[in-house]
Design a protein around this motif. Structure first.
Motif, PDB file in Angstrom:
ATOM      1  N   ALA A  15      18.505   6.915 -18.138  1.00 43.38           N
ATOM      2  CA  ALA A  15      18.579   5.444 -18.177  1.00 43.38           C
ATOM      3  C   ALA A  15      17.680   4.940 -19.303  1.00 43.38           C
ATOM      4  O   ALA A  15      16.595   5.483 -19.528  1.00 43.38           O
ATOM      5  CB  ALA A  15      18.114   4.868 -16.840  1.00 43.38           C
ATOM      6  N   ASN A  67      17.151   9.384 -12.439  1.00 38.22           N
ATOM      7  CA  ASN A  67      17.941   9.431 -13.680  1.00 38.22           C
ATOM      8  C   ASN A  67      17.061   9.310 -14.923  1.00 38.22           C
ATOM      9  O   ASN A  67      16.562   8.232 -15.238  1.00 38.22           O
ATOM     10  CB  ASN A  67      18.960   8.279 -13.622  1.00 38.22           C
ATOM     11  CG  ASN A  67      19.810   8.200 -14.851  1.00 38.22           C
ATOM     12  OD1 ASN A  67      19.832   9.117 -15.682  1.00 38.22           O
ATOM     13  ND2 ASN A  67      20.527   7.097 -14.986  1.00 38.22           N
ATOM     14  N   GLU A  86       5.827   2.027  -7.447  1.00 41.57           N
ATOM     15  CA  GLU A  86       7.203   2.459  -7.186  1.00 41.57           C
ATOM     16  C   GLU A  86       8.101   2.353  -8.431  1.00 41.57           C
ATOM     17  O   GLU A  86       9.159   2.962  -8.490  1.00 41.57           O
ATOM     18  CB  GLU A  86       7.802   1.671  -6.005  1.00 41.57           C
ATOM     19  CG  GLU A  86       8.030   0.172  -6.237  1.00 41.57           C
ATOM     20  CD  GLU A  86       6.796  -0.692  -5.981  1.00 41.57           C
ATOM     21  OE1 GLU A  86       5.673  -0.231  -6.223  1.00 41.57           O
ATOM     22  OE2 GLU A  86       6.972  -1.859  -5.563  1.00 41.57           O
ATOM     23  N   VAL A 104      22.115   0.896 -13.949  1.00 36.63           N
ATOM     24  CA  VAL A 104      22.148   0.153 -15.218  1.00 36.63           C
ATOM     25  C   VAL A 104      21.745   1.168 -16.287  1.00 36.63           C
ATOM     26  O   VAL A 104      20.608   1.617 -16.333  1.00 36.63           O
ATOM     27  CB  VAL A 104      21.154  -1.031 -15.181  1.00 36.63           C
ATOM     28  CG1 VAL A 104      21.049  -1.697 -16.547  1.00 36.63           C
ATOM     29  CG2 VAL A 104      21.576  -2.038 -14.119  1.00 36.63           C
ATOM     30  N   SER A 150      16.833  -9.184 -16.897  1.00 38.39           N
ATOM     31  CA  SER A 150      17.846  -8.442 -17.660  1.00 38.39           C
ATOM     32  C   SER A 150      18.735  -7.614 -16.741  1.00 38.39           C
ATOM     33  O   SER A 150      19.815  -7.177 -17.148  1.00 38.39           O
ATOM     34  CB  SER A 150      17.176  -7.542 -18.691  1.00 38.39           C
ATOM     35  OG  SER A 150      16.209  -6.709 -18.075  1.00 38.39           O
ATOM     36  N   GLU A 151      18.281  -7.399 -15.509  1.00 35.43           N
ATOM     37  CA  GLU A 151      19.105  -6.687 -14.526  1.00 35.43           C
ATOM     38  C   GLU A 151      20.427  -7.433 -14.296  1.00 35.43           C
ATOM     39  O   GLU A 151      21.415  -6.846 -13.877  1.00 35.43           O
ATOM     40  CB  GLU A 151      18.309  -6.538 -13.225  1.00 35.43           C
ATOM     41  CG  GLU A 151      18.960  -5.748 -12.106  1.00 35.43           C
ATOM     42  CD  GLU A 151      19.008  -4.237 -12.302  1.00 35.43           C
ATOM     43  OE1 GLU A 151      18.318  -3.707 -13.181  1.00 35.43           O
ATOM     44  OE2 GLU A 151      19.774  -3.588 -11.563  1.00 35.43           O
ATOM     45  N   PHE A 194      13.299  -8.912 -19.940  1.00 36.58           N
ATOM     46  CA  PHE A 194      13.582  -7.485 -19.849  1.00 36.58           C
ATOM     47  C   PHE A 194      12.348  -6.809 -19.243  1.00 36.58           C
ATOM     48  O   PHE A 194      11.291  -7.431 -19.106  1.00 36.58           O
ATOM     49  CB  PHE A 194      13.937  -6.942 -21.240  1.00 36.58           C
ATOM     50  CG  PHE A 194      15.346  -7.302 -21.661  1.00 36.58           C
ATOM     51  CD1 PHE A 194      15.732  -8.636 -21.785  1.00 36.58           C
ATOM     52  CD2 PHE A 194      16.296  -6.325 -21.894  1.00 36.58           C
ATOM     53  CE1 PHE A 194      17.039  -8.986 -22.140  1.00 36.58           C
ATOM     54  CE2 PHE A 194      17.607  -6.661 -22.254  1.00 36.58           C
ATOM     55  CZ  PHE A 194      17.978  -7.991 -22.375  1.00 36.58           C
ATOM     56  N   PHE A 228      12.147  -5.044  -6.282  1.00 39.96           N
ATOM     57  CA  PHE A 228      12.415  -3.618  -6.525  1.00 39.96           C
ATOM     58  C   PHE A 228      13.905  -3.331  -6.296  1.00 39.96           C
ATOM     59  O   PHE A 228      14.418  -3.500  -5.184  1.00 39.96           O
ATOM     60  CB  PHE A 228      11.528  -2.766  -5.604  1.00 39.96           C
ATOM     61  CG  PHE A 228      11.572  -1.295  -5.912  1.00 39.96           C
ATOM     62  CD1 PHE A 228      11.579  -0.836  -7.222  1.00 39.96           C
ATOM     63  CD2 PHE A 228      11.607  -0.365  -4.897  1.00 39.96           C
ATOM     64  CE1 PHE A 228      11.617   0.535  -7.512  1.00 39.96           C
ATOM     65  CE2 PHE A 228      11.645   0.995  -5.154  1.00 39.96           C
ATOM     66  CZ  PHE A 228      11.655   1.446  -6.474  1.00 39.96           C
ATOM     67  N   VAL A 229      14.565  -2.881  -7.365  1.00 34.80           N
ATOM     68  CA  VAL A 229      16.023  -2.694  -7.336  1.00 34.80           C
ATOM     69  C   VAL A 229      16.442  -1.710  -6.243  1.00 34.80           C
ATOM     70  O   VAL A 229      17.380  -1.959  -5.474  1.00 34.80           O
ATOM     71  CB  VAL A 229      16.525  -2.237  -8.728  1.00 34.80           C
ATOM     72  CG1 VAL A 229      17.982  -1.817  -8.673  1.00 34.80           C
ATOM     73  CG2 VAL A 229      16.312  -3.350  -9.765  1.00 34.80           C
ATOM     74  N   ARG A 237      20.499   5.854  -7.909  1.00 35.60           N
ATOM     75  CA  ARG A 237      20.959   4.616  -7.264  1.00 35.60           C
ATOM     76  C   ARG A 237      22.465   4.632  -7.088  1.00 35.60           C
ATOM     77  O   ARG A 237      23.166   5.260  -7.878  1.00 35.60           O
ATOM     78  CB  ARG A 237      20.525   3.423  -8.127  1.00 35.60           C
ATOM     79  CG  ARG A 237      19.014   3.328  -8.138  1.00 35.60           C
ATOM     80  CD  ARG A 237      18.467   2.348  -9.124  1.00 35.60           C
ATOM     81  NE  ARG A 237      17.008   2.388  -9.016  1.00 35.60           N
ATOM     82  CZ  ARG A 237      16.183   1.654  -9.714  1.00 35.60           C
ATOM     83  NH1 ARG A 237      16.641   0.795 -10.594  1.00 35.60           N
ATOM     84  NH2 ARG A 237      14.887   1.759  -9.545  1.00 35.60           N
ATOM     85  N   LEU A 265      11.505  12.646 -10.162  1.00 35.75           N
ATOM     86  CA  LEU A 265      12.121  11.421 -10.667  1.00 35.75           C
ATOM     87  C   LEU A 265      13.632  11.476 -10.505  1.00 35.75           C
ATOM     88  O   LEU A 265      14.191  12.539 -10.210  1.00 35.75           O
ATOM     89  CB  LEU A 265      11.798  11.237 -12.155  1.00 35.75           C
ATOM     90  CG  LEU A 265      10.326  11.032 -12.534  1.00 35.75           C
ATOM     91  CD1 LEU A 265      10.161  11.069 -14.059  1.00 35.75           C
ATOM     92  CD2 LEU A 265       9.803   9.711 -11.978  1.00 35.75           C
ATOM     93  N   VAL A 302       9.328   2.979 -12.312  1.00 32.20           N
ATOM     94  CA  VAL A 302       9.324   4.299 -12.936  1.00 32.20           C
ATOM     95  C   VAL A 302       8.175   4.486 -13.931  1.00 32.20           C
ATOM     96  O   VAL A 302       7.584   5.562 -13.995  1.00 32.20           O
ATOM     97  CB  VAL A 302      10.701   4.616 -13.569  1.00 32.20           C
ATOM     98  CG1 VAL A 302      10.927   3.890 -14.896  1.00 32.20           C
ATOM     99  CG2 VAL A 302      10.873   6.113 -13.744  1.00 32.20           C
ATOM    100  N   VAL A 341      14.070   6.944 -19.954  1.00 30.93           N
ATOM    101  CA  VAL A 341      13.014   7.383 -19.026  1.00 30.93           C
ATOM    102  C   VAL A 341      12.454   8.717 -19.525  1.00 30.93           C
ATOM    103  O   VAL A 341      11.245   8.964 -19.487  1.00 30.93           O
ATOM    104  CB  VAL A 341      13.585   7.506 -17.592  1.00 30.93           C
ATOM    105  CG1 VAL A 341      12.565   8.113 -16.638  1.00 30.93           C
ATOM    106  CG2 VAL A 341      14.069   6.148 -17.085  1.00 30.93           C
TER     107      VAL A 341
END
Ligand code: NAP
Ligand code: G4F
Length: 324
Positions: free
Chosen positions: A214, A211, A186, A281, A125-126, A176, A84-85, A277, A209, A188, A250
């Motif tokens: 994104a 951003n 958790e 990204v 892909s992150e 991806f 989880f980023v 964050r 929520l 999105v 999103v």
């Protein structure tokens, strides 16, 4: 001869789909699980009788050496990670230990025990982060934007390095975002579809929520595990981008998910700074030409089908839970 595969991260989203797929092909599946005070097998309850479990942890190299010695797999799929980023910003060292150094521990265990084992690394892909080109391919340079992304870059390059240094059959799938009804709450997409179901059933009125702008290249996890397996069936190990080639924001995900239950997302979604964050990204969209041409892999599930599948699943689950 029956093939035996070891899956790390078998209790996670991808681990559950991969185990299902391999069992369906007649593999013997060994799942590495770490010790916790409560069991965490929700995603694989239907497979419990068919999987052999082995206690181990990416933080503990001896446990992985022992598992390889005891179970003698011919393929190892390393799906375990702190994935989880957002958490990686709060726990960067743990993320590095697990998601980065954990890869070296496992590759070294393979080198020591049996260097003929075929290895799959769950790259991400992150790693492209602040993207250097659109769409992203295997040749696109990395610019990660989170401790998770940095850890994945390390995991990716150590996989390439062990392939080049020790001639291991080690492949890296640069996957991806891929989602499903089994996605953690958790992330999105699942947060949205679960929120939509709660709101549709009158159990909540608002979804908070971060951003909404994104953009991600979202596919279905069930399709993506097949690409992992195909990589390990090649004569030569390599790296492959796995994606749909489409990107959506999103906000678009929200629009579609809320519209499935006849609602307007603007009436229910609130933007909350807590979910932003430190570095974002902004845009991911991949080009899977290499996977298509060399592995014969293409995604089967469209964005609209994915959103619908997830909303329906959350609605059904909540109805069951509340006896409706
Ligand atoms: P997930 O649902 O978060 O599952 C992660 C798995 O790793 C869980 O089984 C977890 O076990 C296990 N794990 C965590 N720390 C561990 C440790 N120290 N030792 C052993 N196991 C540990 O992740 P996922 O979505 O299935 O993703 C699978 C892999 O693909 C991950 O490496 C992820 O980073 C990567 N990836 C995912 C995506 C995506 O969109 N899903 C895209 C690109 C790459 P517990 O159940 O005990 O927590
Ligand atoms: O769903 P996310 O948390 O996924 P993210 O950060 O893209 O990472 C996922 O995909 C990677 C592949 O690219 C994997 F390697 C990684 O393991 C993981 O599976 O967030 C997606 C986007 C982000 O831009 C985030 O800022 O959604 C945005 N977002 C907006 N509001 C939110 C929220 N994300 C979360 N989790 N929660 C929100 O409320």
């Amino acid at each position: 001869m029956t093939k035996r595969a070891l899956i790390t991260g078998i209790t996670g989203q991808d681990g559950s789909y991969l185990a299902e797929m391999l069992l369906g092909q007649g593999y013997e599946v060994v799942g590495m699980v770490r010790r916790s005070s409560t069991v965490n097998f929700e995603r694989i309850t239907h497979l419990m009788d068919d999987i052999e479990f082995a206690a181990g942890d990416l933080l503990d190299q001896m446990s992985m050496i022992e598992i390889l010695r005891t179970h003698r797999p011919v393929e190892v799929y390393n799906l375990a990670a702190q994935s989880f980023v957002q958490t990686s910003f709060g726990q960067p060292v743990l993320t590095g230990e697990t998601t980065a150094l954990g890869v070296t521990r496992l590759l070294d265990a393979i080198r020591i025990v049996d260097d003929s084992i075929r290895y799959y690394q769950a790259s991400s892909s992150e790693m492209f982060g602040k993207v250097m080109e659109v769409p992203q391919t295997e040749a696109t340079p990395f610019h990660p934007r989170s401790p998770y992304g940095v850890a994945k870059v390390y995991g990716h390059w150590i996989t390439v390095n062990y392939r080049e240094s020790y001639d291991l059959h080690a492949s890296s799938g640069i996957l991806f975002n891929h989602e499903s009804p089994r996605r953690g709450l958790e992330f999105v997409t699942r947060k949205i579809t679960h929120g939509v179901a709660q709101i549709a059933l009158g159990q909540a009125s608002e979804l908070r929520l971060g951003n909404l702008d994104a953009k991600r290249d979202w596919g279905f996890a069930g399709d993506y595990v097949e690409a992992m397996w195909r990589m390990l069936q090649q004569d030569t190990p390599d790296d492959y981008v796995v994606c749909t080639g489409e990107t959506h924001s999103v906000r678009e995900f929200c629009e579609l998910a809320f519209s499935r239950v006849g609602l307007d997302y603007q009436d229910h979604v609130a933007v909350d700074e807590r979910y932003f964050r430190p570095a974002e990204v902004d845009l991911l969209v991949g080009d899977a030409t290499k996977a298509c041409e060399q592995l014969g892999w293409t995604p089967r599930t469209s964005f609209a089908q994915l959103v619908e599948m997830m909303v329906e699943s959350d609605l059904e689950a909540l109805k069951r839970e509340h006896g409706a």
